[in-house]
Design a protein around this motif. Structure first.
Motif, PDB file in Angstrom:
ATOM      1  N   ALA A 174       0.826  -1.209   0.000  1.00  0.00           N
ATOM      2  CA  ALA A 174       0.000   0.000   0.000  1.00  0.00           C
ATOM      3  C   ALA A 174       0.860   1.259   0.000  1.00  0.00           C
ATOM      4  O   ALA A 174       0.569   2.231  -0.714  1.00  0.00           O
ATOM      5  CB  ALA A 174      -0.931  -0.010   1.222  1.00  0.00           C
ATOM      6  N   GLU A 175       1.937   1.239   0.777  1.00  0.00           N
ATOM      7  CA  GLU A 175       2.823   2.392   0.821  1.00  0.00           C
ATOM      8  C   GLU A 175       3.561   2.578  -0.501  1.00  0.00           C
ATOM      9  O   GLU A 175       3.738   3.705  -0.977  1.00  0.00           O
ATOM     10  CB  GLU A 175       3.818   2.229   1.964  1.00  0.00           C
ATOM     11  N   ILE A 176       3.998   1.457  -1.094  1.00  0.00           N
ATOM     12  CA  ILE A 176       4.680   1.526  -2.393  1.00  0.00           C
ATOM     13  C   ILE A 176       3.751   2.121  -3.449  1.00  0.00           C
ATOM     14  O   ILE A 176       4.155   3.004  -4.227  1.00  0.00           O
ATOM     15  CB  ILE A 176       5.159   0.125  -2.825  1.00  0.00           C
TER      16      ILE A 176
ATOM     17  N   GLN B 119       0.988  -6.305 -12.067  1.00  0.00           N
ATOM     18  CA  GLN B 119      -0.094  -5.534 -12.668  1.00  0.00           C
ATOM     19  C   GLN B 119      -0.426  -4.303 -11.826  1.00  0.00           C
ATOM     20  O   GLN B 119      -0.630  -3.211 -12.354  1.00  0.00           O
ATOM     21  CB  GLN B 119      -1.333  -6.412 -12.824  1.00  0.00           C
ATOM     22  N   GLN B 120      -0.453  -4.473 -10.487  1.00  0.00           N
ATOM     23  CA  GLN B 120      -0.744  -3.334  -9.610  1.00  0.00           C
ATOM     24  C   GLN B 120       0.339  -2.260  -9.721  1.00  0.00           C
ATOM     25  O   GLN B 120       0.043  -1.063  -9.772  1.00  0.00           O
ATOM     26  CB  GLN B 120      -0.864  -3.811  -8.158  1.00  0.00           C
ATOM     27  N   VAL B 121       1.595  -2.695  -9.745  1.00  0.00           N
ATOM     28  CA  VAL B 121       2.702  -1.738  -9.845  1.00  0.00           C
ATOM     29  C   VAL B 121       2.662  -1.018 -11.188  1.00  0.00           C
ATOM     30  O   VAL B 121       2.796   0.221 -11.265  1.00  0.00           O
ATOM     31  CB  VAL B 121       4.045  -2.452  -9.634  1.00  0.00           C
ATOM     32  N   GLU B 122       2.497  -1.776 -12.263  1.00  0.00           N
ATOM     33  CA  GLU B 122       2.493  -1.153 -13.584  1.00  0.00           C
ATOM     34  C   GLU B 122       1.308  -0.211 -13.759  1.00  0.00           C
ATOM     35  O   GLU B 122       1.429   0.837 -14.408  1.00  0.00           O
ATOM     36  CB  GLU B 122       2.491  -2.238 -14.659  1.00  0.00           C
ATOM     37  N   SER B 123       0.176  -0.560 -13.182  1.00  0.00           N
ATOM     38  CA  SER B 123      -0.994   0.331 -13.270  1.00  0.00           C
ATOM     39  C   SER B 123      -0.719   1.648 -12.555  1.00  0.00           C
ATOM     40  O   SER B 123      -1.083   2.728 -13.046  1.00  0.00           O
ATOM     41  CB  SER B 123      -2.218  -0.352 -12.660  1.00  0.00           C
ATOM     42  N   ALA B 124      -0.061   1.569 -11.396  1.00  0.00           N
ATOM     43  CA  ALA B 124       0.261   2.786 -10.641  1.00  0.00           C
ATOM     44  C   ALA B 124       1.274   3.658 -11.374  1.00  0.00           C
ATOM     45  O   ALA B 124       1.366   4.863 -11.115  1.00  0.00           O
ATOM     46  CB  ALA B 124       0.784   2.416  -9.259  1.00  0.00           C
ATOM     47  N   LEU B 125       2.026   3.060 -12.293  1.00  0.00           N
ATOM     48  CA  LEU B 125       3.074   3.791 -13.009  1.00  0.00           C
ATOM     49  C   LEU B 125       2.604   4.364 -14.346  1.00  0.00           C
ATOM     50  O   LEU B 125       3.397   4.990 -15.055  1.00  0.00           O
ATOM     51  CB  LEU B 125       4.280   2.878 -13.245  1.00  0.00           C
TER      52      LEU B 125
END
Length: 414
Positions: free
Chosen positions: A294-296, A333-339
């Motif tokens: 969540a913090e990332i 997928q979560q990381v790439e979406s946030a980016l």
């Protein structure tokens, strides 16, 4: 006499699959400008010119275009280049006859004469100053593989063989030098007391056996230009024995290194000064974490948005380190979406699992290691533990290291 000391260019290197050619080009263009403006007499490249024994064609083109350009803008410049443990000694030497016409000396191997004597003549190179007079001699010591320094004339002890090569070459240099001429050694080795990068320097020999003593270079050597360790540093605090370090960060563990070349000045055989020249960083490396997911994701959302006027190839490389309580199948997928729309280039996601506690009650976080984080020695040690249920002993590790060196030497042959 004035020298520029560089090392560990690692042309052709990639960062978790992403090529670094743009960054290397920026460094080489900057170095050309420094050479033109400062007009040193000598440029030293202390090994690991390439990242692999079979570098990409583009990496080879970068090197030879640089050498030609340096000679065209400064015809009196002498360049000395040696092979490191990442290089093929044969490949480094292959164009040597052509490069000599550009005042460039390329040394990849040590050779022995039929009578068992070291061929010192090819390893001793004259260093002219601005007037054309020989101001010193360069002792070129490419990375010494076991097959080159052991055998019938030298015995089977690798470190003793290295010591003999140094002693014979220094003796030959002292016999050749004239009063007032400096002796400059350029070597690719791991010296005892050197600070090692976490994950981007290939181990030379297992354990501490690879760490060579600074006493190999006596007081008659005015300056020792070292390669292999990527962090700029003095050896045992000695001003005259130095690592210049790599020109770009080759892993995320090198983010905080002050990448530089060293500007070395001598008056006759006396070392006058060694000054760093900091290299502008063309592309930043950025690391987030380790922190909970969540913090990332929050930190990723706060990154700068893409500016369409900026060059994409200057966007930072990003490593994300996530601490998890349980597996997250859609983590990437979560990381790439946030980016999405962010001005960074993701090159690696590292997950680690927190909350595991050992018998002593202390946290014992288990990290998910990728193969590119493990050296051949690490893989061998893990395989031994899996097969035999016990840690591998030191002698077996040394035997494995010897075999590894022999295999790398065979790959090195044309």
């Amino acid at each position: 006499m004035r020298l520029f000391h560089t090392s560990d260019w690692h042309l052709g290197q990639n960062l978790h699959g992403q090529e670094r050619d743009f960054e290397h080009d920026c460094f080489l263009q900057w170095l050309l400008r420094q050479l033109k403006h400062e007009q040193p007499d000598v440029l030293l490249i202390a090994g690991d010119v390439f990242d692999t024994v079979n570098p990409p064609v583009k990496a080879q083109e970068r090197l030879y275009d640089f050498i030609v350009s340096a000679h065209e803008q400064q015809p009196a410049l002498t360049i000395v280049m040696i092979a490191g443990n990442h290089d093929s000694g044969s490949r480094i030497e292959l164009p040597a006859p052509l490069m000599r016409r550009l005042r460039t000396h390329a040394l990849g191997r040590v050779l022995w004469l039929d009578d068992g004597q070291l061929d010192t003549e090819r390893l001793l190179l004259p260093l002219p100053d601005a007037s054309g007079a020989i101001a010193g001699w360069c002792l070129a010591l490419p990375f010494l593989r076991p097959a080159e320094v052991t055998g019938a004339h030298l015995g089977d002890d690798y470190l003793k063989g290295i010591a003999q090569v140094h002693a014979r070459l220094i003796a030959a240099a002292n016999a050749k030098r004239q009063p007032g001429q400096a002796l400059i050694a350029v070597s690719h080795a791991h010296m005892a007391g050197g600070s090692v990068s976490e994950d981007s320097e290939r181990s030379l020999i297992i354990g501490n056996a690879e760490a060579l003593p600074a006493s190999l270079f006596g007081a008659d050597i005015s300056y020792v230009a070292l390669g292999h360790l990527h962090k700029p540093q003095k050896v045992n605090g000695e001003e005259r024995i130095r690592y210049s370090g790599s020109p770009i960060p080759l892993s995320f563990s090198e983010i905080d290194y002050k990448h530089q070349i060293l500007d070395v000045r001598l008056d006759g055989a006396s070392l006058i000064s060694v000054e760093p020249r900091l290299i502008p960083r063309a592309v930043n490396l950025q690391r987030l974490g380790p922190a909970p997911l969540a913090e990332i994701l929050k930190q990723l959302g706060e990154l700068a948005d893409i500016d369409l006027l900026d060059e994409e190839q200057r966007q930072p490389w990003l490593e994300v380190r996530v601490r998890l309580d349980e597996p997250q199948p859609d983590l990437r997928q979560q990381v790439e979406s946030a980016l999405q729309g962010k001005a960074v280039r993701l090159v690696r996601i590292a997950a680690e699992y927190a909350g595991n506690r050992g018998l002593d009650g202390q946290d014992d976080a288990a990290q998910l290691l990728e193969l590119d984080q493990l050296s051949p020695q690490d893989l061998f040690s893990r395989a031994w533990l899996d097969s035999y249920g016990s840690e591998v002993d030191e002698q077996t590790l040394k035997d494995f290291a010897q075999l590894l060196q022999e295999v790398q030497h065979e790959e090195d042959q044309p």
